[in-house]
Design a protein around this motif. Structure first.
Motif, PDB file in Angstrom:
ATOM      1  N   GLU A 133      39.725  19.205   9.585  1.00  0.00           N
ATOM      2  CA  GLU A 133      39.162  18.003   9.344  1.00  0.00           C
ATOM      3  C   GLU A 133      37.997  18.397   8.359  1.00  0.00           C
ATOM      4  O   GLU A 133      36.966  19.064   8.479  1.00  0.00           O
ATOM      5  N   GLY A 134      37.804  17.376   7.272  1.00  0.00           N
ATOM      6  CA  GLY A 134      36.636  17.523   6.192  1.00  0.00           C
ATOM      7  C   GLY A 134      36.961  16.145   5.326  1.00  0.00           C
ATOM      8  O   GLY A 134      37.953  16.003   5.177  1.00  0.00           O
ATOM      9  N   ARG A 135      35.911  16.218   4.405  1.00  0.00           N
ATOM     10  CA  ARG A 135      35.896  15.200   3.240  1.00  0.00           C
ATOM     11  C   ARG A 135      36.671  15.933   2.237  1.00  0.00           C
ATOM     12  O   ARG A 135      36.570  17.080   2.049  1.00  0.00           O
ATOM     13  N   ILE A 136      37.679  14.947   1.623  1.00  0.00           N
ATOM     14  CA  ILE A 136      38.477  15.380   0.542  1.00  0.00           C
ATOM     15  C   ILE A 136      37.342  15.772  -0.562  1.00  0.00           C
ATOM     16  O   ILE A 136      36.854  14.706  -1.280  1.00  0.00           O
ATOM     17  N   LEU A 137      37.172  16.714  -1.053  1.00  0.00           N
ATOM     18  CA  LEU A 137      36.428  17.044  -2.512  1.00  0.00           C
ATOM     19  C   LEU A 137      37.309  16.743  -3.542  1.00  0.00           C
ATOM     20  O   LEU A 137      36.552  16.301  -4.953  1.00  0.00           O
ATOM     21  N   SER A 138      38.714  17.052  -3.824  1.00  0.00           N
ATOM     22  CA  SER A 138      39.339  16.796  -4.869  1.00  0.00           C
ATOM     23  C   SER A 138      40.775  16.332  -4.280  1.00  0.00           C
ATOM     24  O   SER A 138      41.494  16.998  -3.514  1.00  0.00           O
ATOM     25  N   SER A 139      41.179  15.151  -5.044  1.00  0.00           N
ATOM     26  CA  SER A 139      42.605  14.634  -4.642  1.00  0.00           C
ATOM     27  C   SER A 139      43.553  15.162  -5.418  1.00  0.00           C
ATOM     28  O   SER A 139      43.356  15.887  -6.308  1.00  0.00           O
TER      29      SER A 139
ATOM     30  N   ILE B 163      39.746  19.931   0.712  1.00  0.00           N
ATOM     31  CA  ILE B 163      39.038  19.842   2.005  1.00  0.00           C
ATOM     32  C   ILE B 163      37.540  20.481   2.004  1.00  0.00           C
ATOM     33  O   ILE B 163      37.886  21.804   2.214  1.00  0.00           O
ATOM     34  N   LYS B 164      36.483  19.808   1.976  1.00  0.00           N
ATOM     35  CA  LYS B 164      35.311  20.506   2.319  1.00  0.00           C
ATOM     36  C   LYS B 164      35.304  21.000   3.770  1.00  0.00           C
ATOM     37  O   LYS B 164      35.891  20.412   4.742  1.00  0.00           O
ATOM     38  N   ALA B 165      34.799  22.315   3.921  1.00  0.00           N
ATOM     39  CA  ALA B 165      34.572  23.006   5.215  1.00  0.00           C
ATOM     40  C   ALA B 165      33.500  23.854   5.363  1.00  0.00           C
ATOM     41  O   ALA B 165      32.890  24.307   4.256  1.00  0.00           O
ATOM     42  N   ASN B 166      32.917  24.227   6.530  1.00  0.00           N
ATOM     43  CA  ASN B 166      31.882  25.156   6.588  1.00  0.00           C
ATOM     44  C   ASN B 166      32.803  26.451   6.842  1.00  0.00           C
ATOM     45  O   ASN B 166      33.973  26.409   7.123  1.00  0.00           O
ATOM     46  N   ALA B 167      32.098  27.393   6.172  1.00  0.00           N
ATOM     47  CA  ALA B 167      32.671  28.830   6.412  1.00  0.00           C
ATOM     48  C   ALA B 167      33.069  29.189   7.706  1.00  0.00           C
ATOM     49  O   ALA B 167      32.161  29.080   8.619  1.00  0.00           O
ATOM     50  N   GLY B 168      34.122  29.777   7.903  1.00  0.00           N
ATOM     51  CA  GLY B 168      34.832  30.164   9.053  1.00  0.00           C
ATOM     52  C   GLY B 168      35.548  29.126  10.004  1.00  0.00           C
ATOM     53  O   GLY B 168      36.096  29.225  10.978  1.00  0.00           O
ATOM     54  N   THR B 169      35.539  28.004   9.619  1.00  0.00           N
ATOM     55  CA  THR B 169      36.229  26.958  10.004  1.00  0.00           C
ATOM     56  C   THR B 169      37.822  27.306  10.179  1.00  0.00           C
ATOM     57  O   THR B 169      38.501  27.618   9.414  1.00  0.00           O
ATOM     58  N   PRO B 170      38.280  27.182  11.469  1.00  0.00           N
ATOM     59  CA  PRO B 170      39.637  27.343  11.590  1.00  0.00           C
ATOM     60  C   PRO B 170      40.687  26.741  10.646  1.00  0.00           C
ATOM     61  O   PRO B 170      40.375  25.472  10.910  1.00  0.00           O
ATOM     62  N   ILE B 171      41.655  27.352  10.103  1.00  0.00           N
ATOM     63  CA  ILE B 171      42.611  26.544   9.269  1.00  0.00           C
ATOM     64  C   ILE B 171      43.960  26.870  10.320  1.00  0.00           C
ATOM     65  O   ILE B 171      44.236  27.898  10.628  1.00  0.00           O
TER      66      ILE B 171
ATOM     67  N   VAL C 255      36.217  28.878  -6.470  1.00  0.00           N
ATOM     68  CA  VAL C 255      35.199  27.832  -5.830  1.00  0.00           C
ATOM     69  C   VAL C 255      33.894  28.477  -5.555  1.00  0.00           C
ATOM     70  O   VAL C 255      33.800  29.744  -5.232  1.00  0.00           O
ATOM     71  N   ASP C 256      32.942  27.653  -5.413  1.00  0.00           N
ATOM     72  CA  ASP C 256      31.580  28.069  -5.105  1.00  0.00           C
ATOM     73  C   ASP C 256      31.011  27.564  -3.759  1.00  0.00           C
ATOM     74  O   ASP C 256      29.777  27.685  -3.559  1.00  0.00           O
ATOM     75  N   GLU C 257      31.981  26.811  -3.414  1.00  0.00           N
ATOM     76  CA  GLU C 257      31.435  26.277  -1.813  1.00  0.00           C
ATOM     77  C   GLU C 257      32.694  26.351  -0.925  1.00  0.00           C
ATOM     78  O   GLU C 257      33.968  26.356  -1.184  1.00  0.00           O
ATOM     79  N   PRO C 258      32.411  26.647   0.374  1.00  0.00           N
ATOM     80  CA  PRO C 258      33.589  26.804   1.464  1.00  0.00           C
ATOM     81  C   PRO C 258      34.445  25.524   1.327  1.00  0.00           C
ATOM     82  O   PRO C 258      33.883  24.326   1.451  1.00  0.00           O
ATOM     83  N   GLN C 259      35.753  25.845   1.403  1.00  0.00           N
ATOM     84  CA  GLN C 259      36.708  24.742   1.200  1.00  0.00           C
ATOM     85  C   GLN C 259      37.966  25.202   1.632  1.00  0.00           C
ATOM     86  O   GLN C 259      38.277  26.234   1.613  1.00  0.00           O
ATOM     87  N   LEU C 260      39.033  24.238   1.755  1.00  0.00           N
ATOM     88  CA  LEU C 260      40.556  24.522   1.777  1.00  0.00           C
ATOM     89  C   LEU C 260      41.271  23.915   0.707  1.00  0.00           C
ATOM     90  O   LEU C 260      41.023  22.521   0.596  1.00  0.00           O
ATOM     91  N   HIS C 261      41.840  24.501  -0.268  1.00  0.00           N
ATOM     92  CA  HIS C 261      42.883  24.164  -1.037  1.00  0.00           C
ATOM     93  C   HIS C 261      44.052  23.971  -0.352  1.00  0.00           C
ATOM     94  O   HIS C 261      44.864  24.975  -0.018  1.00  0.00           O
ATOM     95  N   PHE C 262      44.843  22.696   0.034  1.00  0.00           N
ATOM     96  CA  PHE C 262      45.925  22.655   0.576  1.00  0.00           C
ATOM     97  C   PHE C 262      47.267  22.017  -0.187  1.00  0.00           C
ATOM     98  O   PHE C 262      46.791  20.796  -0.880  1.00  0.00           O
ATOM     99  N   GLU C 263      48.482  22.721  -0.111  1.00  0.00           N
ATOM    100  CA  GLU C 263      49.456  21.898  -0.879  1.00  0.00           C
ATOM    101  C   GLU C 263      50.608  21.626   0.028  1.00  0.00           C
ATOM    102  O   GLU C 263      50.967  22.495   1.115  1.00  0.00           O
ATOM    103  N   ILE C 264      51.313  20.834  -0.151  1.00  0.00           N
ATOM    104  CA  ILE C 264      52.832  20.655   0.312  1.00  0.00           C
ATOM    105  C   ILE C 264      53.777  20.471  -0.700  1.00  0.00           C
ATOM    106  O   ILE C 264      53.389  19.984  -1.705  1.00  0.00           O
ATOM    107  N   ARG C 265      54.744  21.297  -0.720  1.00  0.00           N
ATOM    108  CA  ARG C 265      55.710  21.465  -1.789  1.00  0.00           C
ATOM    109  C   ARG C 265      57.149  21.293  -1.181  1.00  0.00           C
ATOM    110  O   ARG C 265      57.516  21.854  -0.200  1.00  0.00           O
TER     111      ARG C 265
END
Length: 336
Positions: free
Chosen positions: A217-223, A238-246, A309-319
């Protein structure tokens, strides 16, 4: 009753009537983490010992097949089919002329992958896919013969073109990172000596369950989609704190877990069946290994700021196959 005994009795009754202090509420159980993954499987080093074949033509004789012509000329069935625009089942007729494409022809060995073969010859894996008309799921088989560009062709490539052979993307990992499957057994009159077991490709689930969930769960940084300066985002960040469970977005099998693509840092790829694949990048910790089976919601990694990247986040793709699709319409309205 003595005075001392009476006093002791009264003190005991007072102690029994004293209420106990409130006990602290139990803490919620922590999210169960998977054990540290076993060491990643390492592909076999590829020796560029392919046979150089010059361009020529062959006239089909009675009883000829494309595989027989390939064996006779030292080429591969896929390369001949691509060069002559032939489709399975590759029916030939006597007198037909088959063009033999020039190139180096590499026989696939146990433990080799498409990516490592392409890099050994200094070309992109996508070039090998096209030249040999490989199709999904792009799994090679031991003793397959692949066409690679001739030495003379590679020698004329620019430094930029050669560098691209070592620049991987998610599509390369999805289509070319699996070890060659064992060759189909051929009946022989004498028994052969047993061979040591070779790593096998990860089997894709038979079917997709049909539903994805948010990996965190988090704010979308890049659509998803086109960005300034000609860039394109194949997923969402998706913005996230370091260590957030994926968490796994759907049931699947781990096809890749590593940091082989510098820009993505810690990366997990899951296969879900029916050609669906999800990607999870920039993780600071990977908690699964290639071949693991996961269920939707299982912990697979922890978010970080690895890669470009320079801040904790998740790059998520569906293919779907080799095509990235916008994840948002395929996900619930919220992560909760």
């Amino acid at each position: 009753m003595t005075r001392g005994l009476l006093l002791a009795l009264l003190l005991g009754l007072a102690a029994c009537s004293t209420p106990e202090p409130p006990r602290p509420a139990p803490r919620p159980a922590p999210v169960a983490a998977k054990p540290t993954p076993k060491p990643a499987w390492v592909p076999r080093k590829v020796v560029a010992d392919g046979r150089e074949v010059a361009a020529s033509r062959v006239t089909v004789a009675a009883g000829d097949s494309l595989s027989r012509i390939a064996q006779r000329t030292g080429t591969g069935v896929g390369a001949l089919a691509a060069e002559n625009n032939l489709s399975a089942p590759f029916t030939l007729r006597p007198g037909q002329v088959i063009r033999i494409p020039a190139g180096r022809y590499h026989s696939v060995k146990p433990g080799e992958t498409g990516i490592t073969i392409a890099q050994a010859y200094g070309v992109r894996w996508s070039t090998v896919v096209t030249a040999n008309r490989l199709s999904p799921p792009y799994t090679l088989e031991v003793a397959d013969v692949l066409r690679l560009p001739a030495k003379q062709v590679v020698a004329t490539m620019t430094l930029e073109e050669r560098a691209k052979a070592y620049t991987l993307d998610i599509d390369d990992l999805i289509t070319g990172s699996e070890p060659a499957a064992p060759a189909r057994p051929v009946a022989t009159a004498t028994a052969s000596a047993p061979r040591p077991p070779a790593p096998k490709p990860v089997a894709e689930p038979a079917a997709f369950t049909g539903r994805f969930v948010w990996p965190l769960e988090g704010r979308i940084l890049s659509s998803f989609g086109a960005k300034p300066a000609g860039r394109y985002n194949d997923g969402i960040n998706i913005k996230a704190n370091a260590g957030t469970p994926i968490k796994a977005a759907a049931d699947g099998i781990v096809a890749y877990a590593g940091d082989g693509i510098a820009g993505f840092g810690g990366l997990v790829l899951l296969k879900h069946g029916d050609g669906w694949v999800t990607a999870y990048a920039h993780a600071e910790e990977l908690l699964v290994a290639r071949g693991d089976t996961v269920k939707r919601g299982d912990l697979i990694a922890r978010a970080g700021a690895t890669g470009s990247v320079d801040e904790p986040q998740l790059h998520f793709e569906i293919r779907r196959g080799r095509t990235p699709v916008n994840p948002v319409p395929l996900l619930p309205k919220s992560a909760s």
